[in-house]
Design a protein around this motif. Sequence first.
Motif, PDB file in Angstrom:
ATOM      1  N   MET A   1       0.857  -1.162   0.000  1.00  0.00           N
ATOM      2  CA  MET A   1       0.000   0.000   0.000  1.00  0.00           C
ATOM      3  C   MET A   1       0.903   1.226   0.000  1.00  0.00           C
ATOM      4  SD  MET A   1      -3.196   1.135   2.457  1.00  0.00           S
ATOM      5  CE  MET A   1      -2.913  -0.189   3.518  1.00  0.00           C
ATOM      6  N   ARG A   2       0.561   2.196  -0.841  1.00  0.00           N
ATOM      7  CA  ARG A   2       1.355   3.406  -0.972  1.00  0.00           C
ATOM      8  C   ARG A   2       0.472   4.606  -0.638  1.00  0.00           C
ATOM      9  NH1 ARG A   2       2.546   3.718  -6.518  1.00  0.00           N
ATOM     10  NH2 ARG A   2       0.953   5.295  -6.702  1.00  0.00           N
ATOM     11  N   GLN A   3       0.984   5.515   0.169  1.00  0.00           N
ATOM     12  CA  GLN A   3       0.258   6.721   0.535  1.00  0.00           C
ATOM     13  C   GLN A   3       1.078   7.937   0.111  1.00  0.00           C
ATOM     14  OE1 GLN A   3      -0.828   7.065   4.650  1.00  0.00           O
ATOM     15  NE2 GLN A   3      -1.591   9.126   4.416  1.00  0.00           N
ATOM     16  N   THR A   4       0.415   8.889  -0.538  1.00  0.00           N
ATOM     17  CA  THR A   4       1.059  10.114  -0.982  1.00  0.00           C
ATOM     18  C   THR A   4       0.267  11.295  -0.436  1.00  0.00           C
ATOM     19  OG1 THR A   4       1.696   9.026  -3.034  1.00  0.00           O
ATOM     20  CG2 THR A   4       1.848  11.417  -2.991  1.00  0.00           C
ATOM     21  N   ILE A   5       0.960  12.246   0.180  1.00  0.00           N
ATOM     22  CA  ILE A   5       0.325  13.454   0.698  1.00  0.00           C
ATOM     23  C   ILE A   5       0.904  14.647  -0.047  1.00  0.00           C
ATOM     24  CG2 ILE A   5      -0.045  14.920   2.717  1.00  0.00           C
ATOM     25  CD1 ILE A   5       0.229  12.396   4.436  1.00  0.00           C
ATOM     26  N   THR A   6       0.017  15.426  -0.664  1.00  0.00           N
ATOM     27  CA  THR A   6       0.424  16.621  -1.394  1.00  0.00           C
ATOM     28  C   THR A   6      -0.209  17.825  -0.718  1.00  0.00           C
ATOM     29  OG1 THR A   6       0.442  15.368  -3.451  1.00  0.00           O
ATOM     30  CG2 THR A   6       0.426  17.758  -3.641  1.00  0.00           C
TER      31      THR A   6
ATOM     32  N   GLU B   1      -3.607  10.553  -0.975  1.00  0.00           N
ATOM     33  CA  GLU B   1      -3.911   9.471  -1.906  1.00  0.00           C
ATOM     34  C   GLU B   1      -3.385   8.163  -1.335  1.00  0.00           C
ATOM     35  OE1 GLU B   1      -3.303  10.640  -6.304  1.00  0.00           O
ATOM     36  OE2 GLU B   1      -1.786  11.731  -5.152  1.00  0.00           O
ATOM     37  N   VAL B   2      -4.201   7.134  -1.404  1.00  0.00           N
ATOM     38  CA  VAL B   2      -3.796   5.800  -0.974  1.00  0.00           C
ATOM     39  C   VAL B   2      -4.080   4.856  -2.130  1.00  0.00           C
ATOM     40  CG1 VAL B   2      -4.105   3.975   0.720  1.00  0.00           C
ATOM     41  CG2 VAL B   2      -4.391   6.350   1.410  1.00  0.00           C
ATOM     42  N   CYS B   3      -3.068   4.052  -2.487  1.00  0.00           N
ATOM     43  CA  CYS B   3      -3.195   3.161  -3.635  1.00  0.00           C
ATOM     44  C   CYS B   3      -2.633   1.791  -3.275  1.00  0.00           C
ATOM     45  CB  CYS B   3      -2.437   3.762  -4.819  1.00  0.00           C
ATOM     46  SG  CYS B   3      -2.533   2.781  -6.312  1.00  0.00           S
ATOM     47  N   GLN B   4      -3.353   0.756  -3.638  1.00  0.00           N
ATOM     48  CA  GLN B   4      -2.907  -0.622  -3.433  1.00  0.00           C
ATOM     49  C   GLN B   4      -2.768  -1.268  -4.800  1.00  0.00           C
ATOM     50  OE1 GLN B   4      -2.325  -2.299  -0.434  1.00  0.00           O
ATOM     51  NE2 GLN B   4      -1.573  -3.979  -1.678  1.00  0.00           N
ATOM     52  N   THR B   5      -1.618  -1.892  -5.062  1.00  0.00           N
ATOM     53  CA  THR B   5      -1.396  -2.554  -6.342  1.00  0.00           C
ATOM     54  C   THR B   5      -1.110  -4.031  -6.123  1.00  0.00           C
ATOM     55  OG1 THR B   5       0.950  -1.977  -6.274  1.00  0.00           O
ATOM     56  CG2 THR B   5      -0.489  -0.454  -7.433  1.00  0.00           C
TER      57      THR B   5
ATOM     58  N   GLY C   1       1.600  -4.896 -10.845  1.00  0.00           N
ATOM     59  CA  GLY C   1       1.547  -3.443 -10.957  1.00  0.00           C
ATOM     60  C   GLY C   1       0.167  -2.889 -11.250  1.00  0.00           C
ATOM     61  N   GLY C   2      -0.824  -3.744 -11.349  1.00  0.00           N
ATOM     62  CA  GLY C   2      -2.201  -3.291 -11.593  1.00  0.00           C
ATOM     63  C   GLY C   2      -2.808  -2.717 -10.326  1.00  0.00           C
ATOM     64  N   THR C   3      -3.656  -1.749 -10.473  1.00  0.00           N
ATOM     65  CA  THR C   3      -4.290  -1.106  -9.330  1.00  0.00           C
ATOM     66  C   THR C   3      -5.421  -1.969  -8.790  1.00  0.00           C
ATOM     67  OG1 THR C   3      -3.760   1.073 -10.214  1.00  0.00           O
ATOM     68  CG2 THR C   3      -5.493   0.976  -8.559  1.00  0.00           C
ATOM     69  N   ILE C   4      -5.358  -2.281  -7.500  1.00  0.00           N
ATOM     70  CA  ILE C   4      -6.435  -3.017  -6.842  1.00  0.00           C
ATOM     71  C   ILE C   4      -7.486  -2.034  -6.359  1.00  0.00           C
ATOM     72  CG2 ILE C   4      -7.045  -4.487  -4.892  1.00  0.00           C
ATOM     73  CD1 ILE C   4      -4.243  -5.736  -5.144  1.00  0.00           C
ATOM     74  N   TRP C   5      -7.046  -0.994  -5.659  1.00  0.00           N
ATOM     75  CA  TRP C   5      -7.963   0.069  -5.242  1.00  0.00           C
ATOM     76  C   TRP C   5      -7.211   1.368  -5.045  1.00  0.00           C
ATOM     77  CZ3 TRP C   5      -7.327   2.350  -0.461  1.00  0.00           C
ATOM     78  CH2 TRP C   5      -6.625   1.629   0.494  1.00  0.00           C
ATOM     79  N   TYR C   6      -7.977   2.474  -5.112  1.00  0.00           N
ATOM     80  CA  TYR C   6      -7.422   3.812  -5.032  1.00  0.00           C
ATOM     81  C   TYR C   6      -8.411   4.672  -4.253  1.00  0.00           C
ATOM     82  CZ  TYR C   6      -6.119   8.508  -6.608  1.00  0.00           C
ATOM     83  OH  TYR C   6      -5.762   9.824  -6.658  1.00  0.00           O
TER      84      TYR C   6
END
Length: 78
Positions: free
Chosen positions: A1-6, A19-23, A27-32
């Motif tokens: 799980m990757r989290q990005t704060i802007t 933003e939180v993204c799980q792949t 490399g395909g996106t599971i959820w965003y």
Amino acid sequence: MRQTITKIKGLTVNIEVVEVCQTDATGGTIWYYAAIYAQPHGSAEKRLVRKSRLPGAAAALKAEIQRDGIQAFSRIGA
């Protein structure tokens, strides 16, 4: 799980995009999930302005702010 704060600093409010993204392994996106918060200057309180599960929602907001400047903040409701 990757989290990005802007964080985008404005004249009267700051906008924070989380933003939180799980792949998967390929490399395909599971959820965003993206949450957009507004924080008035001098306040510790953040207010949820918008949330989205569509990939690219945060990039669209950044482009809108770069294009329209302060008017983009007023459309958000901050």
